[in-house]
Structures are given as C-alpha cells and as structure tokens.
Design a protein around this motif. Structure first.
Motif, PDB file in Angstrom:
ATOM      1  N   UNK A  39     -10.336   3.509 -36.366  1.00 57.70           N
ATOM      2  CA  UNK A  39      -9.161   3.695 -35.517  1.00 57.70           C
ATOM      3  C   UNK A  39      -9.413   4.835 -34.535  1.00 57.70           C
ATOM      4  N   UNK A  40      -9.046   4.614 -33.269  1.00 54.36           N
ATOM      5  CA  UNK A  40      -9.256   5.601 -32.214  1.00 54.36           C
ATOM      6  C   UNK A  40      -8.052   5.610 -31.272  1.00 54.36           C
ATOM      7  N   UNK A  41      -7.984   6.663 -30.457  1.00 51.00           N
ATOM      8  CA  UNK A  41      -6.984   6.746 -29.393  1.00 51.00           C
ATOM      9  C   UNK A  41      -7.579   7.553 -28.257  1.00 51.00           C
ATOM     10  N   UNK A  42      -6.923   7.483 -27.093  1.00 53.13           N
ATOM     11  CA  UNK A  42      -7.348   8.311 -25.973  1.00 53.13           C
ATOM     12  C   UNK A  42      -6.707   9.687 -26.097  1.00 53.13           C
ATOM     13  N   UNK A  43      -7.247  10.664 -25.405  1.00 48.82           N
ATOM     14  CA  UNK A  43      -6.764  12.041 -25.533  1.00 48.82           C
ATOM     15  C   UNK A  43      -5.430  12.274 -24.832  1.00 48.82           C
ATOM     16  N   UNK A  44      -5.033  11.394 -23.943  1.00 46.64           N
ATOM     17  CA  UNK A  44      -3.711  11.505 -23.316  1.00 46.64           C
ATOM     18  C   UNK A  44      -3.282  10.142 -22.762  1.00 46.64           C
ATOM     19  N   UNK A  45      -2.023  10.066 -22.343  1.00 45.69           N
ATOM     20  CA  UNK A  45      -1.493   8.820 -21.805  1.00 45.69           C
ATOM     21  C   UNK A  45      -2.250   8.430 -20.537  1.00 45.69           C
ATOM     22  N   UNK A  46      -2.397   7.117 -20.353  1.00 47.03           N
ATOM     23  CA  UNK A  46      -3.072   6.601 -19.159  1.00 47.03           C
ATOM     24  C   UNK A  46      -2.181   5.536 -18.531  1.00 47.03           C
ATOM     25  N   UNK A  47      -2.360   5.267 -17.233  1.00 47.14           N
ATOM     26  CA  UNK A  47      -1.573   4.206 -16.600  1.00 47.14           C
ATOM     27  C   UNK A  47      -1.796   2.868 -17.303  1.00 47.14           C
ATOM     28  N   UNK A  48      -0.722   2.178 -17.537  1.00 53.32           N
ATOM     29  CA  UNK A  48      -0.787   0.890 -18.232  1.00 53.32           C
ATOM     30  C   UNK A  48      -1.689  -0.097 -17.506  1.00 53.32           C
ATOM     31  N   UNK A  49      -1.721  -0.022 -16.178  1.00 56.99           N
ATOM     32  CA  UNK A  49      -2.536  -0.955 -15.397  1.00 56.99           C
ATOM     33  C   UNK A  49      -4.035  -0.749 -15.628  1.00 56.99           C
ATOM     34  N   UNK A  50      -4.439   0.422 -16.174  1.00 58.89           N
ATOM     35  CA  UNK A  50      -5.854   0.707 -16.412  1.00 58.89           C
ATOM     36  C   UNK A  50      -6.316   0.348 -17.830  1.00 58.89           C
ATOM     37  N   UNK A  51      -5.416  -0.155 -18.671  1.00 60.28           N
ATOM     38  CA  UNK A  51      -5.805  -0.513 -20.038  1.00 60.28           C
ATOM     39  C   UNK A  51      -7.012  -1.455 -20.076  1.00 60.28           C
ATOM     40  N   UNK A  52      -7.055  -2.513 -19.268  1.00 57.66           N
ATOM     41  CA  UNK A  52      -8.226  -3.398 -19.326  1.00 57.66           C
ATOM     42  C   UNK A  52      -9.539  -2.676 -19.009  1.00 57.66           C
ATOM     43  N   UNK A  53      -9.514  -1.728 -18.083  1.00 55.27           N
ATOM     44  CA  UNK A  53     -10.723  -0.984 -17.743  1.00 55.27           C
ATOM     45  C   UNK A  53     -11.180  -0.119 -18.920  1.00 55.27           C
ATOM     46  N   UNK A  54     -10.224   0.572 -19.539  1.00 52.58           N
ATOM     47  CA  UNK A  54     -10.582   1.401 -20.697  1.00 52.58           C
ATOM     48  C   UNK A  54     -11.065   0.537 -21.861  1.00 52.58           C
TER      49      UNK A  54
ATOM     50  N   UNK B  11     -12.156  13.974 -34.229  1.00 50.92           N
ATOM     51  CA  UNK B  11     -13.495  14.035 -33.633  1.00 50.92           C
ATOM     52  C   UNK B  11     -13.509  13.280 -32.303  1.00 50.92           C
ATOM     53  N   UNK B  12     -14.188  13.848 -31.327  1.00 51.89           N
ATOM     54  CA  UNK B  12     -14.343  13.184 -30.030  1.00 51.89           C
ATOM     55  C   UNK B  12     -15.551  12.263 -30.115  1.00 51.89           C
ATOM     56  N   UNK B  13     -15.325  10.975 -29.917  1.00 52.53           N
ATOM     57  CA  UNK B  13     -16.396   9.987 -30.026  1.00 52.53           C
ATOM     58  C   UNK B  13     -17.060   9.716 -28.683  1.00 52.53           C
ATOM     59  N   UNK B  14     -16.299   9.829 -27.596  1.00 47.03           N
ATOM     60  CA  UNK B  14     -16.844   9.622 -26.255  1.00 47.03           C
ATOM     61  C   UNK B  14     -16.053  10.503 -25.295  1.00 47.03           C
ATOM     62  N   UNK B  15     -16.759  11.168 -24.403  1.00 50.13           N
ATOM     63  CA  UNK B  15     -16.117  12.081 -23.458  1.00 50.13           C
ATOM     64  C   UNK B  15     -16.040  11.462 -22.067  1.00 50.13           C
ATOM     65  N   UNK B  16     -14.991  11.863 -21.364  1.00 55.36           N
ATOM     66  CA  UNK B  16     -14.846  11.558 -19.942  1.00 55.36           C
ATOM     67  C   UNK B  16     -14.981  10.062 -19.632  1.00 55.36           C
ATOM     68  N   UNK B  17     -14.186   9.257 -20.314  1.00 52.31           N
ATOM     69  CA  UNK B  17     -14.226   7.811 -20.066  1.00 52.31           C
ATOM     70  C   UNK B  17     -13.801   7.528 -18.633  1.00 52.31           C
ATOM     71  N   UNK B  18     -14.508   6.676 -17.970  1.00 52.30           N
ATOM     72  CA  UNK B  18     -14.240   6.267 -16.584  1.00 52.30           C
ATOM     73  C   UNK B  18     -14.150   7.462 -15.639  1.00 52.30           C
ATOM     74  N   UNK B  19     -14.852   8.536 -15.959  1.00 55.17           N
ATOM     75  CA  UNK B  19     -14.838   9.760 -15.143  1.00 55.17           C
ATOM     76  C   UNK B  19     -13.417  10.278 -14.909  1.00 55.17           C
ATOM     77  N   UNK B  20     -12.569  10.137 -15.928  1.00 53.39           N
ATOM     78  CA  UNK B  20     -11.169  10.526 -15.800  1.00 53.39           C
ATOM     79  C   UNK B  20     -10.851  11.826 -16.518  1.00 53.39           C
ATOM     80  N   UNK B  21     -11.814  12.353 -17.282  1.00 51.32           N
ATOM     81  CA  UNK B  21     -11.544  13.538 -18.085  1.00 51.32           C
ATOM     82  C   UNK B  21     -10.852  13.204 -19.396  1.00 51.32           C
ATOM     83  N   UNK B  22     -10.684  11.934 -19.667  1.00 50.95           N
ATOM     84  CA  UNK B  22     -10.018  11.480 -20.893  1.00 50.95           C
ATOM     85  C   UNK B  22     -11.081  11.134 -21.924  1.00 50.95           C
TER      86      UNK B  22
END
Length: 132
Positions: free
Chosen positions: A65-80, A97-108
């Motif tokens: 189970x994972x989550x992003x570090x903060x809320x993201x625009x709903x329209x970007x869910x497919x990209x993430x 634990x952080x599994x991946x940093x800076x997804x999509x160069x967003x800082x998330x």
C-alpha cells in the motif's frame, strides 16, 4: 450561478450551497471552516490524495500500500498511475518510507503506508523449504 456539492473535507459530509454573484463566491450550509476552503478549491481544481498499491518482489507480500506525499489534481491521476504501475519495490520498508522521489518532476514523493519485512519473508521461505 448556483451549485451544490457534498463536502469531503471532514466526516460530516455537509451538502454545500455555492452561489456566485458579480464574481463573489458564497458558500453556505457548511458546518466547519474547511467546507469553504474545500468548495473554493473544487471550483478552481479538484485535488485528491492518490492511494494505491505497488508490486513487490516478494511472494509473501505481492502488493504494498502506498500514497502520494500530498494532494494532486484529479486530472493528473492517470499520469501518476502510469508511473506508479512501473514500480516494483524490493526489500523491506515501514510505513512512511519514501519509495520514489519527485514523481513527474512535481516534488511529490511516493510513500509507503504498509510494511514489508523481507527478513520475515526470507525466514518463511526457509521454513517452507525445511518442511518439504
């Protein structure tokens, strides 16, 4: 413009009435201040917390189970989700634990909300081999 929406900012689930006259937005029927913030954000752009799972290399814990570090625009869910679906977690981790940093160069970052203990998995594998 008049509109209603159900607030999801807190467990109360208020049915918000939103009206706009001359550029002024008014939110009523909210039982807490978070309702106003939620309504204004929803009018601007819907944000949500993306929670999902990633594959693991272990057989005892095939999904983590994972989550992003903060809320993201709903329209970007497919990209993430496209990026997250390619991740295979190897080794141990604990919630937070952080599994991946800076997804999509967003800082998330992608954060674990579950635990995988590869040592337990390995010892279970050894035990199962002994039993055979």
């Amino acid at each position: 413009m008049k509109r209603t929406m159900t607030c999801i900012a807190c467990p109360r689930g208020c049915l918000l009435n939103i009206s706009e006259t001359d550029g002024n937005i008014t939110v009523t029927e909210n039982q807490c201040s978070r309702g106003v913030d939620y309504a204004l954000q929803e009018l601007k752009e819907s944000l949500r917390m993306l929670t999902t799972t990633v594959r693991t290399s272990g057989t005892d814990y095939p999904r983590l189970a994972v989550r992003l570090s903060r809320d993201v625009p709903l329209r970007l869910f497919p990209d993430y989700m496209k990026v997250i679906s390619r991740i295979i977690h190897k080794g141990s981790c604990i919630p937070g634990d952080i599994l991946a940093e800076n997804l999509l160069d967003s800082g998330i970052d992608l954060i674990s909300t579950g635990a995988v203990n590869s040592e337990v998995a390995k010892s279970n594998d050894v035990d199962s081999e002994k039993k055979v």
